[in-house]
Design a protein around this motif. Sequence first.
Motif, mmCIF file in Angstrom:
data_model
loop_
_atom_site.group_PDB
_atom_site.id
_atom_site.type_symbol
_atom_site.label_atom_id
_atom_site.label_comp_id
_atom_site.label_asym_id
_atom_site.label_seq_id
_atom_site.Cartn_x
_atom_site.Cartn_y
_atom_site.Cartn_z
ATOM 1 N N VAL A 158 0.840 -1.203 0.000
ATOM 2 C CA VAL A 158 0.000 0.000 0.000
ATOM 3 C C VAL A 158 0.876 1.255 0.000
ATOM 4 O O VAL A 158 0.650 2.189 -0.782
ATOM 5 N N ASP A 162 -7.884 9.744 3.200
ATOM 6 C CA ASP A 162 -8.039 8.314 3.488
ATOM 7 C C ASP A 162 -7.164 7.837 4.645
ATOM 8 O O ASP A 162 -7.530 6.895 5.349
ATOM 9 N N LEU A 163 -6.014 8.438 4.820
ATOM 10 C CA LEU A 163 -5.142 7.985 5.908
ATOM 11 C C LEU A 163 -5.252 8.875 7.144
ATOM 12 O O LEU A 163 -5.184 8.394 8.264
ATOM 13 N N ARG A 203 -7.288 7.427 -6.253
ATOM 14 C CA ARG A 203 -7.840 6.114 -5.895
ATOM 15 C C ARG A 203 -7.893 5.196 -7.113
ATOM 16 O O ARG A 203 -7.681 3.979 -6.995
ATOM 17 N N ARG A 206 -6.074 1.697 -7.400
ATOM 18 C CA ARG A 206 -6.803 0.470 -7.726
ATOM 19 C C ARG A 206 -5.996 -0.374 -8.714
ATOM 20 O O ARG A 206 -5.896 -1.591 -8.568
ATOM 21 N N LEU A 257 -2.771 -1.637 -6.845
ATOM 22 C CA LEU A 257 -2.997 -2.583 -5.745
ATOM 23 C C LEU A 257 -3.867 -3.765 -6.163
ATOM 24 O O LEU A 257 -4.321 -4.524 -5.300
ATOM 25 N N LEU A 288 -5.553 -6.680 -3.760
ATOM 26 C CA LEU A 288 -7.005 -6.777 -3.606
ATOM 27 C C LEU A 288 -7.523 -8.133 -4.080
ATOM 28 O O LEU A 288 -8.433 -8.704 -3.481
ATOM 29 N N ASP A 323 -11.034 -9.138 -2.288
ATOM 30 C CA ASP A 323 -11.869 -7.965 -2.490
ATOM 31 C C ASP A 323 -12.169 -7.725 -3.966
ATOM 32 O O ASP A 323 -13.118 -7.036 -4.303
ATOM 33 N N LEU A 324 -11.320 -8.273 -4.823
ATOM 34 C CA LEU A 324 -11.568 -8.137 -6.254
ATOM 35 C C LEU A 324 -11.524 -9.512 -6.886
ATOM 36 O O LEU A 324 -10.732 -10.365 -6.478
ATOM 37 N N LEU A 350 -13.124 0.660 -6.364
ATOM 38 C CA LEU A 350 -12.707 1.859 -5.628
ATOM 39 C C LEU A 350 -13.084 1.758 -4.156
ATOM 40 O O LEU A 350 -12.347 2.224 -3.274
ATOM 41 N N ALA A 373 -13.174 -1.007 -2.491
ATOM 42 C CA ALA A 373 -12.201 -1.914 -1.875
ATOM 43 C C ALA A 373 -10.879 -1.201 -1.617
ATOM 44 O O ALA A 373 -10.248 -1.391 -0.565
ATOM 45 N N VAL A 374 -10.460 -0.362 -2.569
ATOM 46 C CA VAL A 374 -9.206 0.379 -2.388
ATOM 47 C C VAL A 374 -9.311 1.325 -1.198
ATOM 48 O O VAL A 374 -8.407 1.411 -0.358
ATOM 49 N N THR A 375 -10.428 2.022 -1.130
ATOM 50 C CA THR A 375 -10.611 2.978 -0.031
ATOM 51 C C THR A 375 -10.605 2.256 1.314
ATOM 52 O O THR A 375 -9.991 2.734 2.282
ATOM 53 N N LEU A 429 -9.124 -0.514 1.991
ATOM 54 C CA LEU A 429 -7.755 -0.951 2.252
ATOM 55 C C LEU A 429 -6.906 0.194 2.818
ATOM 56 O O LEU A 429 -6.148 0.025 3.775
ATOM 57 N N LEU A 430 -7.072 1.372 2.227
ATOM 58 C CA LEU A 430 -6.302 2.537 2.698
ATOM 59 C C LEU A 430 -6.690 2.896 4.130
ATOM 60 O O LEU A 430 -5.837 3.203 4.966
#
Lengths: 225, 205
Positions: free
Chosen positions: A153, A172-173, A200, A204, A207, A211, A216-217, B51, B53-55, B57-58
Amino acid sequence: MGRSHLPEGQPEGQPEAVPVTSPPTPGQDDLEWARRAQDGDLVAFNAIVERYQARAYNLALRMLRSPAAAEDATQEAFFSAYRHIGSFRGGSLRSWLLTIVANAARDALRAPSRRRTTSLEAYTEGGDPGGPWPHPDPQPDEQAVRAETSRQVHDALDRLPEDQRLVVTLVDLEGLDYEEAAQVARVPIGTVRSRLFRGRSRLRDLLRPVLELSGDLPRQSNGGK
Amino acid sequence: MRLPRVFDRQRRRYEELVTRHLDGVLDAAGEARLQQLLDSDEALAVEARELDAVTALLRAEPLVEPPRSFALPYAPARAPAPPHRGPLRWMQAATATAALVLVTLIGVDLVVTPAAVSEAPESSTATAEQAPAASQAAPPSSDALALDAAVSDGIQQRAAAPEPEPAPAAGRSALDWAQFGFALATALLALGVALVSWRATRSRA
């Protein structure tokens, strides 16, 4: 700016993460600490430091991509914040502090002698005493997986353009809302949103293996969108 | 291939909606609109899920623990209080206003003055040409004779005097334009300084 705009405790929508600083003392909000610091109370100012230093350090780390440079920038930012605490006129203390941190990081990026490009691998390879990402789960396997995910990440974040990395980090962080992120990044709110989307989307793609591995994907044979 | 503009707009709309949705600030109407978009386009629905899922994860990433405390060991010297900028701001505003007024005046002068200069010779020439014609058309009375003498004197004086040359007028116009340009540059500079000062004051606040 009115007092009603001041943050009260942890903001809503904050990402759930392992706390790395002590929780704020009940009854002592940012405004009270700031007021006392403006009166020269170093203890009150250091309470602010303790509360926000993790966020400040993480923002500097993401912008500078170097733990040593981030440490310098964070310390410089808190010194600067103390020297200029008189100019804080209310509003979000967190945004005010992170703006100073971002400015310090920008200064560090502009200074050629201080430019460092050390990878964060030093952290992920055990270069930091005590480990960089404290996970409560002591199970070695799970910890190793999480550490690897974190490394990917953060590597992906480092590959984002600077403007996108900043807003993704802030929202986001760091858990800032659009208005706060716009203040720190010094761009309009609409620009924050568009940079968030682009950042993002890029993450995507970067990552996708992580994922897919985490389920998740759905796996794709071509590996791209 | 470049998509038609309507698709660009729809795409931007989708990007804003999905971003707001991911950050939990999309209202009910927006959610309905987004759902409508996702229902109508499977690719968008897949993208939105990715998106999301990415969010997630972050946001699951914990903060990196600082290597040490950044608490200040001593109280550094406070920065001197910012100077009272009220008078300076008023002076900047006054300078910008004065420069704008100067630009306006010179601009008006540029527009009006050449017209007056160009009209003057034409009217005098016309008078000189009309005077003999009038004297030929009507029998001379005593008043007319006096007027005729005065007109003749005027014509003679004009003939003796040097005719206005177009070249000096053009030179003056160039000078005016130079003045106008200088004043305009001054006004823009003053406005720029005032704007930068205002923004710096706001950012410090």
